[in-house]
Design a protein around this motif. Sequence first.
Motif, PDB file in Angstrom:
ATOM      1  N   ARG A   1       0.862  -1.180   0.000  1.00 47.06           N
ATOM      2  CA  ARG A   1       0.000   0.000   0.000  1.00 47.06           C
ATOM      3  C   ARG A   1       0.893   1.222   0.000  1.00 47.06           C
ATOM      4  O   ARG A   1       1.722   1.401   0.886  1.00 47.06           O
TER       5      ARG A   1
ATOM      6  N   ALA B   1      -3.088   3.976  -2.407  1.00 49.26           N
ATOM      7  CA  ALA B   1      -3.495   2.905  -3.315  1.00 49.26           C
ATOM      8  C   ALA B   1      -2.850   1.587  -2.921  1.00 49.26           C
ATOM      9  O   ALA B   1      -1.734   1.549  -2.396  1.00 49.26           O
ATOM     10  N   ASN B   2      -3.568   0.499  -3.181  1.00 54.82           N
ATOM     11  CA  ASN B   2      -2.982  -0.836  -3.098  1.00 54.82           C
ATOM     12  C   ASN B   2      -2.250  -1.104  -4.402  1.00 54.82           C
ATOM     13  O   ASN B   2      -2.751  -0.786  -5.489  1.00 54.82           O
TER      14      ASN B   2
ATOM     15  N   THR C   1      -4.781  -0.081  -7.431  1.00 55.01           N
ATOM     16  CA  THR C   1      -6.185  -0.029  -7.032  1.00 55.01           C
ATOM     17  C   THR C   1      -6.365   1.068  -5.985  1.00 55.01           C
ATOM     18  O   THR C   1      -5.698   1.032  -4.947  1.00 55.01           O
TER      19      THR C   1
ATOM     20  N   TYR D   1      -7.300   3.119  -2.832  1.00 55.64           N
ATOM     21  CA  TYR D   1      -7.699   2.769  -1.476  1.00 55.64           C
ATOM     22  C   TYR D   1      -8.299   4.014  -0.840  1.00 55.64           C
ATOM     23  O   TYR D   1      -7.977   5.133  -1.226  1.00 55.64           O
ATOM     24  N   ASN D   2      -9.158   3.820   0.124  1.00 56.99           N
ATOM     25  CA  ASN D   2      -9.894   4.911   0.761  1.00 56.99           C
ATOM     26  C   ASN D   2      -8.991   6.092   1.121  1.00 56.99           C
ATOM     27  O   ASN D   2      -8.251   6.051   2.111  1.00 56.99           O
TER      28      ASN D   2
ATOM     29  N   SER E   1      -8.668   7.709   4.611  1.00 57.52           N
ATOM     30  CA  SER E   1      -7.953   7.054   5.704  1.00 57.52           C
ATOM     31  C   SER E   1      -6.471   7.431   5.745  1.00 57.52           C
ATOM     32  O   SER E   1      -5.707   6.890   6.533  1.00 57.52           O
ATOM     33  N   LYS E   2      -6.044   8.371   4.893  1.00 55.60           N
ATOM     34  CA  LYS E   2      -4.648   8.807   4.935  1.00 55.60           C
ATOM     35  C   LYS E   2      -4.395   9.584   6.224  1.00 55.60           C
ATOM     36  O   LYS E   2      -5.325  10.065   6.883  1.00 55.60           O
TER      37      LYS E   2
ATOM     38  N   LEU F   1      -4.201  -6.814   1.505  1.00 54.65           N
ATOM     39  CA  LEU F   1      -4.831  -5.717   0.773  1.00 54.65           C
ATOM     40  C   LEU F   1      -6.171  -5.311   1.379  1.00 54.65           C
ATOM     41  O   LEU F   1      -6.678  -4.221   1.106  1.00 54.65           O
ATOM     42  N   GLN F   2      -6.748  -6.190   2.190  1.00 50.92           N
ATOM     43  CA  GLN F   2      -8.020  -5.880   2.848  1.00 50.92           C
ATOM     44  C   GLN F   2      -7.832  -5.292   4.246  1.00 50.92           C
ATOM     45  O   GLN F   2      -8.790  -4.865   4.883  1.00 50.92           O
TER      46      GLN F   2
ATOM     47  N   SER G   1      -7.074  -2.744   7.214  1.00 48.85           N
ATOM     48  CA  SER G   1      -7.234  -1.295   7.379  1.00 48.85           C
ATOM     49  C   SER G   1      -5.896  -0.682   7.766  1.00 48.85           C
ATOM     50  O   SER G   1      -4.990  -1.370   8.262  1.00 48.85           O
ATOM     51  N   ASN G   2      -5.785   0.614   7.587  1.00 48.58           N
ATOM     52  CA  ASN G   2      -4.559   1.290   8.003  1.00 48.58           C
ATOM     53  C   ASN G   2      -4.352   1.166   9.509  1.00 48.58           C
ATOM     54  O   ASN G   2      -3.218   1.071   9.984  1.00 48.58           O
TER      55      ASN G   2
END
Length: 271
Positions: free
Chosen positions: A32, A151-152, A161, A163-164, A167-168, A208-209, A211-212
């Motif tokens: 990520r 991104a993933n 891909t 990523y949210n 959530s950064k 990849l699933q 969460s941060n």
Amino acid sequence: MVAKSYAKINLFLKIVGKTQINNTSYHLLQSRFMRVASLYDTLGFNFNAKEFSLVGDFDCLTEQNTIYKAFIVLLPYVSKEQVKALNHTQIVVQKKIPSGGGLGGGSSNAACFLQVVNRELNLGLDKATLMEIGAKVGSDVPFFISDLELANVEGRGEIITPYNAESKFDIEVITPNVHCSTAEVFRLYAKEFYSTSAIVQTQMESWLQKSNAEILNNNAFSNNDLLKPLLRLHSELESYCQKGVFLSGSGSCFWKKCNAIEYAAKHKEAQ
């Protein structure tokens, strides 16, 4: 004109296999990436130069520079008139991203070059084509061309891909004065740390699933498969392996999460 070429960090980096392309072996990864808005190189463009040239404090020959490599790979994709325009381009690079730090500085420079000349010289290449070109220059280049903040990343770096982005978070980059060779780190990993059983376990963990928040609760060794070979090559970096401090990529730079007040104070000091 002047453009910013941003750094990135790896929240995690896991090796999930190998592949062969043109008789060359590559590691497949899951990672990520997060763009670092506070750390960037600056690229200045002059489109009326006598010839194509790079100006800057580089630690490699021109032929090895990622911007030059991007220039060469780009040429077959454009017309003869556009090649003439490219041949009158000078790029002045001011480096702030440490070389060999695992922050993607070279890849970011190549991506920035491709994006700027595509726009300013009206090359007419879409983002997918730019990413295809970028992938031939370096594994991290497609991420920077994507313009995603978070991104993933899979494969050799070419599968991106989103990523949210919400959530950064703010980070502090820790930059030891050590240059690490990506090739050497991967070579040692392949020789002494690559394990089929470990690969199977990693694939079952569905990184990849995650969460941060889950990733930040891990330790640096869990999050980055390249930390052990890195420390074997550069034992002086072991003192940076503290709770809440993580390795970025295959280089010498580490990072840690910081709150908004810490980030603002640190950023003010740097200005």
